[in-house]
Design a protein around this motif. Structure first.
Motif, PDB file in Angstrom:
ATOM      1  N   VAL A 200       0.789  -1.127  -0.046  1.00 29.71           N
ATOM      2  CA  VAL A 200       0.073  -0.070  -0.100  1.00 29.71           C
ATOM      3  C   VAL A 200       0.992   1.168   0.092  1.00 29.71           C
ATOM      4  O   VAL A 200       1.644   1.269   1.034  1.00 29.71           O
ATOM      5  N   GLY A 201       0.736   2.128  -1.064  1.00 29.56           N
ATOM      6  CA  GLY A 201       1.556   3.188  -1.123  1.00 29.56           C
ATOM      7  C   GLY A 201       1.544   3.780  -2.441  1.00 29.56           C
ATOM      8  O   GLY A 201       1.069   2.939  -3.344  1.00 29.56           O
ATOM      9  N   GLY A 202       2.503   4.820  -2.743  1.00 31.07           N
ATOM     10  CA  GLY A 202       2.726   5.223  -4.002  1.00 31.07           C
ATOM     11  C   GLY A 202       3.413   4.087  -4.738  1.00 31.07           C
ATOM     12  O   GLY A 202       4.361   3.076  -4.437  1.00 31.07           O
ATOM     13  N   ILE A 203       2.963   3.886  -6.004  1.00 33.22           N
ATOM     14  CA  ILE A 203       3.612   2.960  -7.201  1.00 33.22           C
ATOM     15  C   ILE A 203       4.323   3.347  -8.068  1.00 33.22           C
ATOM     16  O   ILE A 203       3.881   4.067  -8.879  1.00 33.22           O
ATOM     17  N   SER A 204       5.394   2.988  -8.026  1.00 35.05           N
ATOM     18  CA  SER A 204       6.555   3.658  -9.045  1.00 35.05           C
ATOM     19  C   SER A 204       7.725   2.684  -9.162  1.00 35.05           C
ATOM     20  O   SER A 204       7.893   1.797  -8.562  1.00 35.05           O
ATOM     21  N   THR A 205       8.589   2.896 -10.067  1.00 43.17           N
ATOM     22  CA  THR A 205       9.697   1.877 -10.512  1.00 43.17           C
ATOM     23  C   THR A 205      10.505   2.010  -9.180  1.00 43.17           C
ATOM     24  O   THR A 205      11.301   0.832  -8.453  1.00 43.17           O
ATOM     25  N   SER A 206      10.865   3.318  -8.681  1.00 39.88           N
ATOM     26  CA  SER A 206      11.647   3.379  -7.459  1.00 39.88           C
ATOM     27  C   SER A 206      11.213   2.951  -6.214  1.00 39.88           C
ATOM     28  O   SER A 206      12.186   2.555  -5.207  1.00 39.88           O
ATOM     29  N   ARG A 207      10.077   2.525  -6.093  1.00 34.18           N
ATOM     30  CA  ARG A 207       9.421   1.892  -4.994  1.00 34.18           C
ATOM     31  C   ARG A 207       9.463   0.275  -4.993  1.00 34.18           C
ATOM     32  O   ARG A 207       8.522  -0.271  -4.141  1.00 34.18           O
ATOM     33  N   PRO A 234       1.469   8.017 -14.543  1.00 33.92           N
ATOM     34  CA  PRO A 234       0.182   6.899 -14.593  1.00 33.92           C
ATOM     35  C   PRO A 234       0.285   6.028 -15.737  1.00 33.92           C
ATOM     36  O   PRO A 234      -0.195   5.072 -15.992  1.00 33.92           O
ATOM     37  N   THR A 235       1.102   6.389 -16.938  1.00 35.95           N
ATOM     38  CA  THR A 235       1.476   5.537 -17.867  1.00 35.95           C
ATOM     39  C   THR A 235       2.161   4.168 -17.733  1.00 35.95           C
ATOM     40  O   THR A 235       2.118   3.349 -18.419  1.00 35.95           O
ATOM     41  N   LEU A 236       2.719   4.242 -16.205  1.00 36.76           N
ATOM     42  CA  LEU A 236       3.604   2.989 -15.906  1.00 36.76           C
ATOM     43  C   LEU A 236       2.269   1.979 -15.812  1.00 36.76           C
ATOM     44  O   LEU A 236       2.973   0.699 -16.002  1.00 36.76           O
ATOM     45  N   LEU A 237       1.142   2.079 -15.370  1.00 33.77           N
ATOM     46  CA  LEU A 237       0.264   1.155 -15.454  1.00 33.77           C
ATOM     47  C   LEU A 237       0.072   0.145 -16.407  1.00 33.77           C
ATOM     48  O   LEU A 237      -0.070  -1.080 -16.531  1.00 33.77           O
TER      49      LEU A 237
END
Length: 381
Positions: A200-207, A234-237
């Motif tokens: 749970v939290g921000g979803i990104s490559t660095s995470r 958002p495009t990462l999705l």
């Protein structure tokens, strides 16, 4: 300045262009605590509507497009909104807002800067910036810290590392520990919970989202990943949905803090496999505390600060966050030994009920405000 002892509540304005109104540290911890202890609290932050939540007045600050807009339009907009409040205290949560401190103090208000991150170090690792731009940004960040040190009445730092950027005599460390009320009732025994690993939290490559999804492919059925939080960018999705492991993802998008706690409460394992950037290495792992509060063990990035917590409490397994196989093996170890996993969860939960909780930290926050009120009383005497 207003004085609660004379029947008027001191007015505190928390101000941010960056944070959503329901941010855990800003709203759930600090605003609600001050409201519960006799302060009138206004929060100017990202929100779609104006309303009152938990006796905190929410004043919407519409989202700004990008960092340049935050600087060019966000600062004057924040000043206009803050000036209208005529508050006794202004509590700033964005680094660039410290530029407003001298102006806000013209009204006799106290100004507090809340340093969430080690900004000068963090910007050096913004890979979307060129090397020269990163260096310039780091110098500007140091200049903002210098400005905060001299123009703000007090600094609140989230960790001891962040506090080193500021004068010790006017800096207080207030850790972002969870509230005791954030603990989840053990209505569902651990072994009866779903076969879910949660993030749970921000979803990104660095995470670490790519590594989490890749590790999922090596785990047995019916284990799945419960994923909640905003995707950035958002495009990462679109890319994530192409991973083979995505078929075993229960994706919720952005959720409220209460919804997030419910998701964590139904899981058996938590992922905290953020990459080793300064923004994470030197910050306290809030997600880990949330998992501990829910009584679940975690697979955790092996950073020195985090290692001290995990090893001393035996509440999870440390891994190299860039190593997919290590993440998968750690999750497998917890899946294959549920008794050990449950014990780790109980260890973490006891720590949250004991020392790692907001009940101690809130006293530090309140002391900052009460000390300022006491000084004003002594000057008026």
């Amino acid at each position: 300045m207003a004085d609660a002892r004379n029947g008027t509540r001191p007015h505190v304005v928390h101000l941010s262009n960056l944070h959503h109104w329901d941010d855990v540290r800003v709203f759930q911890r600090e605003c609600c605590t001050l409201s519960q202890h006799g302060f009138r609290v206004t929060l100017i932050a990202k929100s779609s509507t104006a309303r009152t939540e938990s006796n905190v007045e929410i004043v919407p600050a519409p989202p700004l497009r990008g960092r340049v807009h935050r600087i060019l339009f966000g600062i004057p907009r924040a000043l206009s909104a803050a000036w209208k409040q005529r508050a006794d205290f202004y509590h700033l949560h964005d680094p660039e807002l410290v530029l407003l401190a001298p102006i806000l103090r013209l009204r006799g208000a106290r100004v507090i800067f809340d340093a969430h991150e080690d900004l000068p170090v963090q910007v050096l690792h913004k890979h979307y910036l060129t090397t020269a731009t990163r260096r310039l940004a780091s110098l500007l960040a140091k200049a903002l810290c210098w400005t905060a040190s001299r123009s703000c009445d007090h600094i609140i730092a989230a960790t001891s590392t962040i506090a080193e950027q500021f004068p010790s005599k006017k800096t207080t460390i207030v850790h972002n520990y969870p509230k005791l009320m954030d603990k989840v009732d053990d209505a569902t025994p651990y072994q009866e919970r779903s076969h879910s690993i949660v993030y749970v939290g921000g979803i990104s490559t660095s995470r670490g989202i790519r590594e989490m999804l890749s590790a999922l492919e090596f785990l047995p059925e019916p284990w799945h990943l419960t994923l909640a939080g905003p995707v950035n960018p958002p495009t990462l999705l679109d890319e994530l949905q192409e991973f083979p492991g995505w078929t075993r993802v229960d994706f919720h998008g952005r959720v409220t803090p209460d919804e997030a706690r419910k998701l964590v409460a139904q899981a058996r394992i938590g992922f905290v496999t953020l990459h080793p950037t300064p923004a994470y290495v030197d910050a306290l792992p809030t997600k880990l505390f949330e998992y501990m509060a829910a009584g679940i063990p975690a697979v955790v990035s092996d950073f020195p600060l985090w290692r001290d917590i995990v090893e001393s409490l035996d509440c999870g397994i440390l891994v190299d966050p860039n190593d997919t196989s290590a993440i998968a093996e750690a999750a497998k170890a917890l899946i294959e030994d549920p008794a050990r996993a449950e014990q780790m969860g109980q260890n973490g939960r006891r720590a949250i009920a004991g020392e790692i909780n907001w009940s101690r930290e809130k006293e530090k926050l309140l002391n900052v405000y009460q000390s300022a009120l006491s000084k004003d009383d002594s000057m008026q005497a």
